[in-house]
Design a protein around this motif. Structure first.
Motif, PDB file in Angstrom:
ATOM      1  N   ARG A  46       0.807  -1.227   0.000  1.00 26.28           N
ATOM      2  CA  ARG A  46       0.000   0.000   0.000  1.00 26.28           C
ATOM      3  C   ARG A  46       0.840   1.277   0.000  1.00 26.28           C
ATOM      4  N   ILE A  47       2.100   1.179   0.401  1.00 28.40           N
ATOM      5  CA  ILE A  47       2.923   2.377   0.507  1.00 28.40           C
ATOM      6  C   ILE A  47       4.258   2.172  -0.205  1.00 28.40           C
ATOM      7  N   PRO A  48       4.997   3.253  -0.467  1.00 25.82           N
ATOM      8  CA  PRO A  48       6.287   3.120  -1.150  1.00 25.82           C
ATOM      9  C   PRO A  48       7.261   2.239  -0.375  1.00 25.82           C
ATOM     10  N   GLY A  49       8.244   1.684  -1.071  1.00 21.85           N
ATOM     11  CA  GLY A  49       9.249   0.847  -0.433  1.00 21.85           C
ATOM     12  C   GLY A  49      10.199   1.664   0.430  1.00 21.85           C
ATOM     13  N   PRO A  50      11.097   1.016   1.140  1.00 15.81           N
ATOM     14  CA  PRO A  50      12.005   1.690   2.083  1.00 15.81           C
ATOM     15  C   PRO A  50      12.811   2.838   1.485  1.00 15.81           C
ATOM     16  N   SER A  51      13.154   2.755   0.200  1.00 13.94           N
ATOM     17  CA  SER A  51      13.957   3.817  -0.404  1.00 13.94           C
ATOM     18  C   SER A  51      13.126   5.001  -0.875  1.00 13.94           C
ATOM     19  N   ASP A  52      11.797   4.855  -0.881  1.00 16.42           N
ATOM     20  CA  ASP A  52      10.935   5.929  -1.380  1.00 16.42           C
ATOM     21  C   ASP A  52       9.938   6.443  -0.351  1.00 16.42           C
ATOM     22  N   VAL A  53       9.668   5.689   0.691  1.00 11.60           N
ATOM     23  CA  VAL A  53       8.696   6.119   1.684  1.00 11.60           C
ATOM     24  C   VAL A  53       9.210   7.355   2.422  1.00 11.60           C
ATOM     25  N   PHE A  54       8.316   8.205   2.858  1.00 13.53           N
ATOM     26  CA  PHE A  54       8.688   9.402   3.623  1.00 13.53           C
ATOM     27  C   PHE A  54       8.824   9.000   5.089  1.00 13.53           C
ATOM     28  N   VAL A  55      10.035   9.152   5.637  1.00  9.19           N
ATOM     29  CA  VAL A  55      10.274   8.839   7.044  1.00  9.19           C
ATOM     30  C   VAL A  55      10.174  10.138   7.837  1.00  9.19           C
ATOM     31  N   SER A  56       9.138  10.257   8.642  1.00 11.45           N
ATOM     32  CA  SER A  56       8.861  11.504   9.359  1.00 11.45           C
ATOM     33  C   SER A  56       9.490  11.484  10.741  1.00 11.45           C
ATOM     34  N   LYS A  57      10.264  12.520  11.042  1.00 10.25           N
ATOM     35  CA  LYS A  57      10.920  12.603  12.338  1.00 10.25           C
ATOM     36  C   LYS A  57      10.139  13.518  13.260  1.00 10.25           C
ATOM     37  N   ALA A  58       9.857  13.049  14.460  1.00 10.86           N
ATOM     38  CA  ALA A  58       9.136  13.822  15.462  1.00 10.86           C
ATOM     39  C   ALA A  58       9.812  13.623  16.810  1.00 10.86           C
ATOM     40  N   ASP A  59       9.316  14.307  17.819  1.00  8.28           N
ATOM     41  CA  ASP A  59       9.938  14.218  19.151  1.00  8.28           C
ATOM     42  C   ASP A  59       9.859  12.819  19.737  1.00  8.28           C
ATOM     43  N   SER A  60       8.770  12.119  19.441  1.00  9.38           N
ATOM     44  CA  SER A  60       8.597  10.787  20.027  1.00  9.38           C
ATOM     45  C   SER A  60       7.803   9.898  19.092  1.00  9.38           C
ATOM     46  N   PRO A 274      -5.859   4.508   4.526  1.00 14.80           N
ATOM     47  CA  PRO A 274      -5.055   3.274   4.644  1.00 14.80           C
ATOM     48  C   PRO A 274      -3.847   3.247   3.715  1.00 14.80           C
ATOM     49  N   TYR A 275      -3.814   4.165   2.727  1.00 13.74           N
ATOM     50  CA  TYR A 275      -2.706   4.190   1.772  1.00 13.74           C
ATOM     51  C   TYR A 275      -1.750   5.357   2.029  1.00 13.74           C
ATOM     52  N   TYR A 276      -1.826   5.937   3.225  1.00 19.27           N
ATOM     53  CA  TYR A 276      -0.951   7.074   3.531  1.00 19.27           C
ATOM     54  C   TYR A 276       0.504   6.633   3.499  1.00 19.27           C
ATOM     55  N   TRP A 277       1.363   7.467   2.946  1.00 17.76           N
ATOM     56  CA  TRP A 277       2.701   7.108   2.484  1.00 17.76           C
ATOM     57  C   TRP A 277       3.831   7.566   3.399  1.00 17.76           C
ATOM     58  N   LYS A 278       3.515   7.911   4.624  1.00 21.35           N
ATOM     59  CA  LYS A 278       4.555   8.311   5.579  1.00 21.35           C
ATOM     60  C   LYS A 278       4.618   7.312   6.732  1.00 21.35           C
ATOM     61  N   VAL A 279       5.827   7.129   7.255  1.00 24.35           N
ATOM     62  CA  VAL A 279       6.027   6.262   8.415  1.00 24.35           C
ATOM     63  C   VAL A 279       6.890   7.000   9.427  1.00 24.35           C
ATOM     64  N   ASP A 280       6.878   6.530  10.681  1.00 23.94           N
ATOM     65  CA  ASP A 280       7.763   7.121  11.676  1.00 23.94           C
ATOM     66  C   ASP A 280       9.131   6.452  11.608  1.00 23.94           C
ATOM     67  N   THR A 281      10.042   6.843  12.471  1.00 28.55           N
ATOM     68  CA  THR A 281      11.420   6.347  12.409  1.00 28.55           C
ATOM     69  C   THR A 281      11.544   4.870  12.756  1.00 28.55           C
ATOM     70  N   LYS A 282      10.482   4.276  13.304  1.00 27.85           N
ATOM     71  CA  LYS A 282      10.468   2.849  13.611  1.00 27.85           C
ATOM     72  C   LYS A 282       9.791   2.033  12.514  1.00 27.85           C
ATOM     73  N   GLY A 283       9.337   2.722  11.485  1.00 23.90           N
ATOM     74  CA  GLY A 283       8.677   2.021  10.389  1.00 23.90           C
ATOM     75  C   GLY A 283       7.188   1.854  10.568  1.00 23.90           C
ATOM     76  N   ASN A 284       6.584   2.515  11.571  1.00 20.62           N
ATOM     77  CA  ASN A 284       5.138   2.431  11.781  1.00 20.62           C
ATOM     78  C   ASN A 284       4.417   3.400  10.848  1.00 20.62           C
ATOM     79  N   GLN A 285       3.397   2.918  10.165  1.00 18.56           N
ATOM     80  CA  GLN A 285       2.660   3.776   9.244  1.00 18.56           C
ATOM     81  C   GLN A 285       1.932   4.881   9.999  1.00 18.56           C
ATOM     82  N   LEU A 286       2.001   6.056   9.476  1.00 19.59           N
ATOM     83  CA  LEU A 286       1.264   7.197  10.007  1.00 19.59           C
ATOM     84  C   LEU A 286      -0.072   7.323   9.255  1.00 19.59           C
TER      85      LEU A 286
END
Length: 634
Positions: A46-60, A274-286
């Protein structure tokens, strides 16, 4: 300007780097259950692979569940909803530069005439259909150029010839499924910044519109489709689904949440995409939050009551409510942040004199800088600060705020001394020395001079009314008679468009921009927008067919803006922009009595990953700067 490569941009964007050993970890339990039941593809499909997915950085790193609660005014809140959830192709960082968002990266040639934009492989629309270069090219050629959603082609899509001044639209072409090329006839060094400001998303679901637009299904079928969807005609359907698409049921989106009912309903709900394309730094879908919910209210007082009852998780509130909110914060379970803003002054304390007012006697007075200086120095700014902004807005002149290009402490202090004697001398010198039996000033011919102060019933109306009350007192003390009247926003806009306004008090179209090259509204009279510039902008917009021809320093503003737009280097552009600022400093076309106040942000104490020191402004999408896809309740 130095050539920037795709590799440099992607590596430099800390939000989308490839983390060593990265792997997708989890998704919301509700989505996992749908996958298990065979009703939804697995996360990796449902989402881009590891080299294309947006990895979003947040405080926690957050947890899944719950709903974020807001208030709305129905359809009048569509931009509040839109900005909060927006996902543009590129977005602003806090330092004013842009970074890839929906896009993965970009490249441009040496003279900034060709931009190559790279998309994320494997990204999908909220209905599961692939998002590709076809959707970008379609948006430009089938929606922007033919004005499908009622807007002229955005300025960001033009380049200007530095010799002839001719503006030429760009070409947008597909290179492959995940690459788009944008070509300009002349140098356009600020295309990405202007795109992020003007067009924002720069894409639309072609597969959806192929079933709606006349170009694909024919005029009669399109009319029938518009009627079926509840629109008056094809034009209204194009505007609503194209320009306000996030409120349209069934219209595919790339946003973190999808509309589930009508925004005019008493409870408006957006649910997780369900197809949102961002994940957190642990790989959890946002996103972490299941849904966003807006309860409809009728006025700002109801918003305050909802906040004090603990029924609102995140919002901006008037500074005038600070004390009562602070007193009730513990019971309501809320805390408050103050974010910076980019307005040139505290917006309720702004005064704009129509420089092209139709009455020639008033026009001569309004255009005299000595008169504007008199209005500025006859007012005790300390009292305005305390009574209108609760002391948050320091006494100051309308000027570029500290931290932005063009800031000058001398400009901030210009014409800010409280000097009644000097104000009277200046008023005498501009042809208002005569007074009637009540001590009010008259023109030299003996006719009364009256300042008709106009307000609009938009945000900060209570504060604007208080400002007008104080100005009535202070202006009256130097012999200026005033009247005050409040108009609806639509009527006031019509009056401004017809050049029938006089003196506006308050925030309507006051100067609010961190870079005039990207958002000239209010600073440069290019169209009918700013109350101070009146019909000058109409003259420019209609190429002299109507309006008032700019002269003197106003004409210089427009000339400098043209030079800035066609600059081939950043240094040349900034030089011209600084000259623009100097003209505003010289003339004080917008009088401000207090410096811009911070934006008062209220949030649930349990709400995490909301920055304490952000910037609230149009370019950063107001509350959207918080990137609430990262938010969760602890």
């Amino acid at each position: 300007m130095k050539r920037v490569s795709m590799k440099q941009v992607v590596v430099a964007s800390l939000m989308s780097v490839l983390v060593a050993g990265f792997a997708f970890a989890a998704e919301a339990p509700e989505l996992a259950a749908l996958v298990k039941a065979g009703k939804l593809p697995p996360l990796e499909k449902r989402i881009p692979g590891p080299s294309d997915v947006f990895v979003s950085k947040a405080d926690s790193v957050g947890t899944y569940g719950d709903a974020l609660r807001f208030t709305s005014f129905g359809g009048n809140s569509r931009w509040t909803v839109g900005k909060l959830t927006e996902e543009p192709l590129f977005r602003y960082r806090l330092d004013g530069t842009v970074e890839p968002n929906v896009a993965k990266g970009f490249d441009r040639n040496k003279d900034s005439t060709v931009y190559t934009i790279y998309l994320r492989k494997g990204m999908r629309w909220s209905d599961g259909e692939p998002f590709t270069a076809d959707d970008v090219v379609f948006y430009y050629n089938d929606m922007c150029v033919p004005k499908t959603f009622g807007k002229s082609l955005y300025d960001c899509f033009y380049s200007t010839n530095p010799t002839t001044g001719k503006k030429t639209p760009c070409k947008v072409e597909k290179v492959d499924d995940y690459t788009v090329k944008v070509t300009f006839a002349d140098t356009n060094t600020t295309f990405l910044e202007a795109l992020t400001n003007d067009s924002k998303w720069f894409f639309a679901p072609k597969h959806y519109y192929k079933k709606l637009l006349p170009a694909y299904i024919g005029e009669e079928a399109a009319k029938a489709k518009a009627k079926q969807m509840g629109y008056s005609d094809v034009k209204a359907m194009g505007k609503q689904t194209g320009y306000y698409y996030w409120t349209v049921l069934g219209r595919p989106t790339l946003r973190a949440w999808v509309a589930k009912n009508d925004i005019e309903d008493n409870l408006y709900v957006l649910e997780r995409n369900p197809y949102y394309w961002k994940v957190d730094t642990k790989g959890n879908q946002l996103p972490y939050m299941n849904s966003l919910k807006w309860v409809k209210v009728s006025d700002q007082e109801q918003v305050k009551l909802k906040v004090l009852a603990g029924d609102v998780d995140f919002c901006k509130m008037p500074l005038a409510d600070y004390t009562v909110l602070k007193q009730g914060s513990k019971k309501a379970g809320i805390e408050m942040y103050t974010w910076s803003q980019t307005s040139w002054a505290s917006r309720p304390t702004v005064v704009q004199l129509n420089q092209t007012i139709k009455n020639p006697k008033y026009r001569a007075v309004f255009q005299n800088p000595d008169f504007r200086q008199a209005l500025s120095i006859c007012v005790d700014r300390n009292e305005v600060s305390e009574l209108v902004t609760d002391g948050f807005g320091e006494p100051a002149q309308a000027s570029v705020p500290e931290g932005l290009m063009g800031y000058d402490p001398n400009w901030t202090r210009k014409w800010t001394e409280y000097n009644v004697k000097k104000a009277n001398q200046l008023l005498d010198s501009v042809g208002l020395s005569k007074k009637d039996k009540n001590g009010y000033r008259m023109f030299d011919d003996g006719t009364p001079f009256v300042l008709d102060m106009q307000l609009t019933d938009i945000e900060d109306i209570k504060e604007s009314e208080k400002t007008a009350e104080l100005l009535t007192k202070y202006y009256g003390a130097v012999g200026i008679k005033t009247t005050t009247k409040t108009y609806g926003r639509d009527l006031m806009t019509e009056m401004c468009n017809a050049n029938n306004h006089t003196v506006l008090v308050g925030p309507m179209n006051s100067i609010n921009s961190f870079n005039p090259i990207l958002r000239p509204n209010g600073i440069i009279p290019l169209g009918i927008y700013s109350p101070w510039s009146g019909a000058y902008g109409e003259y420019i917009a209609t190429k002299g067919a109507s309006g008032v021809k700019p002269e003197g320093d106003v004409a210089k503003l427009i000339d400098l803006y043209g030079k800035a737009k066609s600059s081939t280097t950043q240094q040349e552009m900034e030089k011209n922009l600084k000259e623009i600022f100097k003209l505003h400093e010289k003339n004080i076309w917008e009088i401000g009595y207090c410096a811009v106040s911070p934006a008062l942000i209220v949030k649930n104490t349990r709400l995490q990953n909301i920055g304490k020191t952000l910037i609230f402004c149009e370019e950063y999408r107001d509350l959207g700067v918080a990137h609430i896809e990262n938010a969760y309740l602890k």
